[in-house]
Design an enzyme around this catalytic site. Structure first.
Site, mmCIF file in Angstrom:
data_model
loop_
_atom_site.group_PDB
_atom_site.id
_atom_site.type_symbol
_atom_site.label_atom_id
_atom_site.label_comp_id
_atom_site.label_asym_id
_atom_site.label_seq_id
_atom_site.Cartn_x
_atom_site.Cartn_y
_atom_site.Cartn_z
ATOM 1 N N ASP A 216 33.777 33.536 33.765
ATOM 2 C CA ASP A 216 34.893 32.768 34.316
ATOM 3 C C ASP A 216 35.076 31.500 33.469
ATOM 4 O O ASP A 216 34.105 30.830 33.119
ATOM 5 C CB ASP A 216 34.585 32.403 35.773
ATOM 6 C CG ASP A 216 35.811 31.936 36.528
ATOM 7 O OD1 ASP A 216 36.174 32.565 37.520
ATOM 8 O OD2 ASP A 216 36.411 30.907 36.126
ATOM 9 N N ILE A 217 36.345 31.187 33.185
ATOM 10 C CA ILE A 217 36.638 30.021 32.337
ATOM 11 C C ILE A 217 36.423 28.700 33.096
ATOM 12 O O ILE A 217 36.250 27.646 32.484
ATOM 13 C CB ILE A 217 38.086 30.131 31.782
ATOM 14 C CG1 ILE A 217 38.243 29.355 30.498
ATOM 15 C CG2 ILE A 217 39.112 29.692 32.809
ATOM 16 C CD1 ILE A 217 39.555 29.639 29.776
ATOM 17 N N ASN B 242 38.783 37.434 46.407
ATOM 18 C CA ASN B 242 39.835 36.760 47.167
ATOM 19 C C ASN B 242 41.121 37.578 47.170
ATOM 20 O O ASN B 242 41.547 38.078 46.119
ATOM 21 C CB ASN B 242 40.117 35.385 46.557
ATOM 22 C CG ASN B 242 38.900 34.477 46.581
ATOM 23 O OD1 ASN B 242 38.115 34.516 47.521
ATOM 24 N ND2 ASN B 242 38.739 33.658 45.550
ATOM 25 N N GLN C 82 43.042 33.197 46.371
ATOM 26 C CA GLN C 82 43.396 33.981 45.174
ATOM 27 C C GLN C 82 44.404 33.200 44.334
ATOM 28 O O GLN C 82 45.421 32.730 44.868
ATOM 29 C CB GLN C 82 43.979 35.351 45.562
ATOM 30 C CG GLN C 82 44.218 36.252 44.349
ATOM 31 C CD GLN C 82 44.645 37.680 44.717
ATOM 32 O OE1 GLN C 82 45.023 37.943 45.864
ATOM 33 N NE2 GLN C 82 44.607 38.572 43.751
ATOM 34 N N HIS D 194 40.063 41.135 40.984
ATOM 35 C CA HIS D 194 38.812 40.786 40.285
ATOM 36 C C HIS D 194 37.745 40.463 41.311
ATOM 37 O O HIS D 194 38.032 39.967 42.400
ATOM 38 C CB HIS D 194 39.010 39.623 39.310
ATOM 39 C CG HIS D 194 39.650 38.425 39.940
ATOM 40 N ND1 HIS D 194 41.008 38.335 40.144
ATOM 41 C CD2 HIS D 194 39.112 37.288 40.430
ATOM 42 C CE1 HIS D 194 41.281 37.188 40.732
ATOM 43 N NE2 HIS D 194 40.154 36.530 40.931
ATOM 44 N N HIS E 274 34.277 38.332 41.845
ATOM 45 C CA HIS E 274 33.441 37.246 41.318
ATOM 46 C C HIS E 274 31.968 37.570 41.546
ATOM 47 O O HIS E 274 31.587 38.028 42.639
ATOM 48 C CB HIS E 274 33.704 35.946 42.084
ATOM 49 C CG HIS E 274 35.076 35.376 41.953
ATOM 50 N ND1 HIS E 274 35.366 34.326 41.125
ATOM 51 C CD2 HIS E 274 36.244 35.692 42.566
ATOM 52 C CE1 HIS E 274 36.642 34.004 41.238
ATOM 53 N NE2 HIS E 274 37.206 34.819 42.111
HETATM 54 P P1 5GP Z 1 40.710 33.718 42.181
HETATM 55 O O1 5GP Z 1 40.917 32.289 42.603
HETATM 56 O O2 5GP Z 1 42.042 34.396 41.939
HETATM 57 O O3 5GP Z 1 39.806 34.508 43.066
HETATM 58 O O4 5GP Z 1 39.927 33.631 40.820
HETATM 59 C C1 5GP Z 1 40.537 33.417 39.592
HETATM 60 C C2 5GP Z 1 39.440 33.009 38.656
HETATM 61 O O5 5GP Z 1 39.866 33.273 37.339
HETATM 62 C C3 5GP Z 1 39.106 31.503 38.723
HETATM 63 O O6 5GP Z 1 37.728 31.358 39.013
HETATM 64 C C4 5GP Z 1 39.473 30.994 37.347
HETATM 65 O O7 5GP Z 1 38.578 30.021 36.869
HETATM 66 C C5 5GP Z 1 39.450 32.248 36.497
HETATM 67 N N1 5GP Z 1 40.367 32.245 35.383
HETATM 68 C C6 5GP Z 1 41.675 31.892 35.416
HETATM 69 N N2 5GP Z 1 42.228 32.044 34.205
HETATM 70 C C7 5GP Z 1 41.248 32.510 33.386
HETATM 71 C C8 5GP Z 1 41.223 32.861 31.999
HETATM 72 O O8 5GP Z 1 42.199 32.771 31.270
HETATM 73 N N3 5GP Z 1 40.033 33.327 31.528
HETATM 74 C C9 5GP Z 1 38.927 33.442 32.312
HETATM 75 N N4 5GP Z 1 37.807 33.892 31.736
HETATM 76 N N5 5GP Z 1 38.920 33.112 33.617
HETATM 77 C C10 5GP Z 1 40.064 32.656 34.146
#
Ligand code: 5GP
Ligand code: ZN
Length: 135
Positions: free
Chosen positions: A29-30, A85, A92, A98, A100
């Site tokens: 994760d970035i 999420n 989300q 995805h 985590h």
């Molecule tokens: P969500 O909030 O949708 O469950 O998780 C999205 C996740 O994707 C976040 O933890 C965010 O840091 C990660 N993320 C968003 N954009 C990028 C990206 O361009 N590269 C990577 N490796 N992770 C990303």
């Protein structure tokens, strides 16, 4: 459709990849919640768990188990949360399914807890009646 995870999953945008096969990519994760925070994403686009086909849904958990074991052994983590999420209210932010994997360490500041309520008799009945009818 302009989906960043489609581009990452399919290699159009580079990522810190831990594992890749025909159907999945596992990357760091970035914006990690903790050291080693990883994401498993299918290469095909499914917005969330509701859209994910059964076959991929079962395989994602097998892959999560494999990655969890590797993270545990490699990073000496003390705990691990799986989080997925669905919907903005649930946190989300990227609408490409995805999962985590969030390593946990003593004293980390990852906040995934809640204050337990109490299951009310009337709620239990309503929920069971409504949900079991659909399963
Ligand atoms: P969500 O909030 O949708 O469950 O998780 C999205 C996740 O994707 C976040 O933890 C965010 O840091 C990660 N993320 C968003 N954009 C990028 C990206 O361009 N590269 C990577 N490796 N992770 C990303
Ligand atoms: Zn996508």
């Amino acid at each position: 459709m302009d989906c960043i995870f489609c581009k990452i999953a399919n290699g159009e945008i580079p990522s810190a990849t831990l594992y890749e096969d025909e159907d999945f990519r596992v990357m760091l994760d970035i914006g990690p919640a903790s050291f080693g925070h990883a994401l498993i994403l299918p290469k095909k686009h499914y917005a969330d768990i509701y859209e994910l086909p059964d076959e991929l849904a079962s395989r994602v958990m097998v892959l999560a188990k494999k990655v969890a074991g590797a993270l545990k052994q490699a990073l000496k983590l003390e705990g691990l949360n799986l989080l997925q999420n669905n919907g903005s209210l649930a946190g989300q932010t990227v609408y490409h399914f995805h999962l985590h994997l969030i390593p946990r360490y003593q004293g980390d500041e990852v906040g995934l807890t809640w204050k337990p309520g109490e299951l009310q008799d009337k709620d239990r009945e309503v929920i069971i009646e409504k949900v079991t009818a659909l399963l």
